[in-house]
Design a protein around this motif. Structure first.
Motif, PDB file in Angstrom:
ATOM      1  N   GLU A  61       0.108  19.088 -14.100  1.00 37.85           N
ATOM      2  CA  GLU A  61       0.119  18.809 -15.540  1.00 37.85           C
ATOM      3  C   GLU A  61       0.533  17.355 -15.803  1.00 37.85           C
ATOM      4  N   HIS A  62       1.375  16.824 -14.923  1.00 41.82           N
ATOM      5  CA  HIS A  62       1.894  15.464 -15.123  1.00 41.82           C
ATOM      6  C   HIS A  62       1.187  14.428 -14.233  1.00 41.82           C
ATOM      7  N   GLY A  63       0.128  14.844 -13.581  1.00 42.80           N
ATOM      8  CA  GLY A  63      -0.635  13.890 -12.768  1.00 42.80           C
ATOM      9  C   GLY A  63       0.080  13.456 -11.494  1.00 42.80           C
ATOM     10  N   ILE A  64       1.002  14.285 -11.009  1.00 44.75           N
ATOM     11  CA  ILE A  64       1.683  13.989  -9.742  1.00 44.75           C
ATOM     12  C   ILE A  64       1.000  14.833  -8.661  1.00 44.75           C
ATOM     13  N   THR A  65       0.664  14.216  -7.539  1.00 49.10           N
ATOM     14  CA  THR A  65       0.018  14.965  -6.456  1.00 49.10           C
ATOM     15  C   THR A  65       1.069  15.742  -5.671  1.00 49.10           C
ATOM     16  N   PRO A  66       0.949  17.078  -5.639  1.00 50.54           N
ATOM     17  CA  PRO A  66       1.928  17.841  -4.861  1.00 50.54           C
ATOM     18  C   PRO A  66       1.584  17.844  -3.371  1.00 50.54           C
ATOM     19  N   ILE A  67       2.609  17.734  -2.572  1.00 57.81           N
ATOM     20  CA  ILE A  67       2.476  17.957  -1.127  1.00 57.81           C
ATOM     21  C   ILE A  67       3.127  19.327  -0.904  1.00 57.81           C
ATOM     22  N   VAL A  68       2.296  20.341  -0.812  1.00 60.10           N
ATOM     23  CA  VAL A  68       2.774  21.729  -0.809  1.00 60.10           C
ATOM     24  C   VAL A  68       3.061  22.161   0.629  1.00 60.10           C
ATOM     25  N   CYS A  69       4.318  22.508   0.887  1.00 63.50           N
ATOM     26  CA  CYS A  69       4.702  22.831   2.271  1.00 63.50           C
ATOM     27  C   CYS A  69       4.625  24.327   2.549  1.00 63.50           C
ATOM     28  N   ASN A  77       0.821  -1.215   0.000  1.00 64.58           N
ATOM     29  CA  ASN A  77       0.000   0.000   0.000  1.00 64.58           C
ATOM     30  C   ASN A  77       0.860   1.272   0.000  1.00 64.58           C
ATOM     31  N   ILE A  78       2.168   1.118  -0.141  1.00 65.54           N
ATOM     32  CA  ILE A  78       3.060   2.287  -0.084  1.00 65.54           C
ATOM     33  C   ILE A  78       3.157   2.931  -1.464  1.00 65.54           C
ATOM     34  N   ALA A  79       2.856   4.227  -1.536  1.00 64.12           N
ATOM     35  CA  ALA A  79       3.101   4.989  -2.767  1.00 64.12           C
ATOM     36  C   ALA A  79       4.436   5.699  -2.603  1.00 64.12           C
ATOM     37  N   ILE A  80       5.166   5.812  -3.702  1.00 63.39           N
ATOM     38  CA  ILE A  80       6.471   6.471  -3.616  1.00 63.39           C
ATOM     39  C   ILE A  80       6.359   7.905  -4.122  1.00 63.39           C
ATOM     40  N   GLY A  81       6.978   8.808  -3.370  1.00 62.08           N
ATOM     41  CA  GLY A  81       7.000  10.225  -3.744  1.00 62.08           C
ATOM     42  C   GLY A  81       8.428  10.717  -3.859  1.00 62.08           C
ATOM     43  N   ALA A  82       8.577  11.864  -4.538  1.00 62.82           N
ATOM     44  CA  ALA A  82       9.882  12.525  -4.622  1.00 62.82           C
ATOM     45  C   ALA A  82       9.896  13.674  -3.607  1.00 62.82           C
ATOM     46  N   GLU A  83      11.095  14.192  -3.360  1.00 59.94           N
ATOM     47  CA  GLU A  83      11.232  15.274  -2.372  1.00 59.94           C
ATOM     48  C   GLU A  83      11.302  16.647  -3.037  1.00 59.94           C
ATOM     49  N   ASN A  84      11.381  16.630  -4.368  1.00 48.73           N
ATOM     50  CA  ASN A  84      11.507  17.874  -5.121  1.00 48.73           C
ATOM     51  C   ASN A  84      11.427  17.511  -6.598  1.00 48.73           C
ATOM     52  N   MET A  85      11.210  18.487  -7.449  1.00 47.67           N
ATOM     53  CA  MET A  85      11.358  18.296  -8.899  1.00 47.67           C
ATOM     54  C   MET A  85      11.478  19.661  -9.539  1.00 47.67           C
ATOM     55  N   TYR A  86      11.870  19.694 -10.808  1.00 45.04           N
ATOM     56  CA  TYR A  86      11.978  20.962 -11.525  1.00 45.04           C
ATOM     57  C   TYR A  86      10.698  21.212 -12.310  1.00 45.04           C
ATOM     58  N   PHE A  87      10.546  22.461 -12.797  1.00 44.47           N
ATOM     59  CA  PHE A  87       9.295  22.816 -13.483  1.00 44.47           C
ATOM     60  C   PHE A  87       9.407  22.830 -15.010  1.00 44.47           C
ATOM     61  N   GLU A  88      10.425  22.136 -15.543  1.00 45.92           N
ATOM     62  CA  GLU A  88      10.524  21.966 -17.002  1.00 45.92           C
ATOM     63  C   GLU A  88      10.650  20.471 -17.278  1.00 45.92           C
ATOM     64  N   TYR A 108       3.616  11.170  -5.927  1.00 40.17           N
ATOM     65  CA  TYR A 108       3.568  12.402  -5.113  1.00 40.17           C
ATOM     66  C   TYR A 108       4.903  13.127  -5.206  1.00 40.17           C
ATOM     67  N   VAL A 109       4.873  14.424  -4.952  1.00 39.42           N
ATOM     68  CA  VAL A 109       6.135  15.159  -4.824  1.00 39.42           C
ATOM     69  C   VAL A 109       5.978  16.242  -3.748  1.00 39.42           C
ATOM     70  N   ILE A 110       6.950  16.293  -2.857  1.00 37.90           N
ATOM     71  CA  ILE A 110       6.973  17.375  -1.859  1.00 37.90           C
ATOM     72  C   ILE A 110       7.480  18.629  -2.569  1.00 37.90           C
ATOM     73  N   LEU A 111       6.763  19.717  -2.428  1.00 40.53           N
ATOM     74  CA  LEU A 111       7.198  20.971  -3.051  1.00 40.53           C
ATOM     75  C   LEU A 111       7.249  22.090  -2.019  1.00 40.53           C
ATOM     76  N   GLY A 112       8.320  22.874  -2.075  1.00 43.24           N
ATOM     77  CA  GLY A 112       8.429  24.037  -1.195  1.00 43.24           C
ATOM     78  C   GLY A 112       8.731  23.702   0.248  1.00 43.24           C
ATOM     79  N   HIS A 113       9.411  22.583   0.489  1.00 43.58           N
ATOM     80  CA  HIS A 113       9.802  22.284   1.869  1.00 43.58           C
ATOM     81  C   HIS A 113      10.672  23.429   2.391  1.00 43.58           C
ATOM     82  N   SER A 114      10.572  23.718   3.669  1.00 42.68           N
ATOM     83  CA  SER A 114      11.314  24.872   4.211  1.00 42.68           C
ATOM     84  C   SER A 114      12.821  24.721   4.044  1.00 42.68           C
ATOM     85  N   GLU A 115      13.308  23.464   4.013  1.00 40.91           N
ATOM     86  CA  GLU A 115      14.751  23.276   3.800  1.00 40.91           C
ATOM     87  C   GLU A 115      15.145  23.653   2.368  1.00 40.91           C
ATOM     88  N   ARG A 116      14.273  23.414   1.417  1.00 43.90           N
ATOM     89  CA  ARG A 116      14.541  23.818   0.027  1.00 43.90           C
ATOM     90  C   ARG A 116      14.471  25.338  -0.088  1.00 43.90           C
TER      91      ARG A 116
END
Ligand SMILES: O=C(CO)COP(=O)(O)O
Length: 257
Positions: free
Chosen positions: A126-134, A66-77, A98-106
């Motif tokens: 646009e790419h169907g990835i769910t953002p986790i907006v911090c 049941n684990i979905a894999i997410g990234a910790e960041n990505m670029y916008f191009e 999923y992708v974490i976006l705008g984490h305070s460490e970034r």
């Protein structure tokens, strides 16, 4: 604006681990094998956000669970001369959800701004990835009493150009910076107050239906001990977990009920 708990029951809890810069690919594989049985859950969505280099190993290790894999960041191009960056289509090609976006460490160490976070949020959808907006305030901002204004501003900019239908599927993580990695968890009241304010902001920008659908996590020193009370709050729909997501305790956090 206060909402009743029965309304929040319509939202499925989502518990995400943020591994930050920890674990090699082979360590990632071993850790997922170890945690897989512990994080099995019918009631929570479970996401492991891992370093980009670990993603193939993590996807393989999590297969059939049941684990979905997410990234910790990505670029916008999608491609181009952006040395060192990872494109959204590279993530989806591997099966990242999923992708974490705008984490305070970034924001602090890699100069991310509300504007770049917004570009990334739009690209993720646009790419169907769910953002986790911090979002989240510093200790100085909390002491100055500007927490809610600051967080509202972060959210408004991050969601510029995002449709209501997209926003309904998004995840927001409220992470007070002073609570990250410090062992200083926000009080339940502090966390609930800001998560409710974020939901009210979404209702203002969009509408009530969008505000009721969007999931809002709390992050910052979440532990097996603090999770049950935090996640029971009407506007807190789970957590973004750093340090404790690398340990068997993560299973207890996922299965907090
Ligand atoms: O930054 C965090 C998750 O994104 C929180 O980290 P800790 O749980 O280690 O405080």
């Amino acid at each position: 604006m206060s909402r009743k708990k029965d309304i929040s029951l319509m939202r499925k809890t989502i518990v995400a681990g943020n591994w930050k810069m920890n674990k090699t690919p082979s360590e990632a594989k071993a850790l997922i094998e170890e945690l897989k049985p512990l994080v099995a859950s019918e009631t929570s969505d479970v996401v492991f956000c891992v370093p980009a280099i670990d993603i193939p190993a993590a996807i393989e290790a999590a297969a059939g669970s049941n684990i979905a894999i997410g990234a910790e960041n990505m670029y916008f191009e999608e491609s181009g001369a952006y040395t060192g960056e990872i494109a959204p289509n590279m993530l989806t090609d591997l099966g990242v959800k999923y992708v974490i976006l705008g984490h305070s460490e970034r924001r602090e160490y890699f100069a991310e701004t509300d504007e770049t976070v917004n570009k990334k949020v739009l690209k993720a959808f646009e790419h169907g990835i769910t953002p986790i907006v911090c979002c989240g305030e510093t200790l100085a901002q909390r002491e100055q009493g500007v927490t809610i204004d600051f967080v509202r501003q972060q959210i408004k900019i991050a969601f510029q150009g995002v449709s209501a239908d997209q926003a309904k599927t998004a995840v927001i993580a409220y992470e007070p910076i002073w609570a990250i990695g410090t062992g200083k968890v926000a009080t339940t009241e502090q966390a609930q107050e800001v998560c409710a304010a974020i939901r009210a902001c979404i209702a203002e920008v969009y509408d009530e239906a969008t505000a009721e659908a969007i999931r809002i996590q709390y992050g910052g020193s979440v532990s097996a001990a603090s999770a049950p009370e935090l996640f029971a709050q009407p506007d807190i729909d789970g957590g973004l977990v750093g340090g404790a997501s690398l340990k068997p305790d993560f299973g207890k956090i996922v299965n907090y009920k």
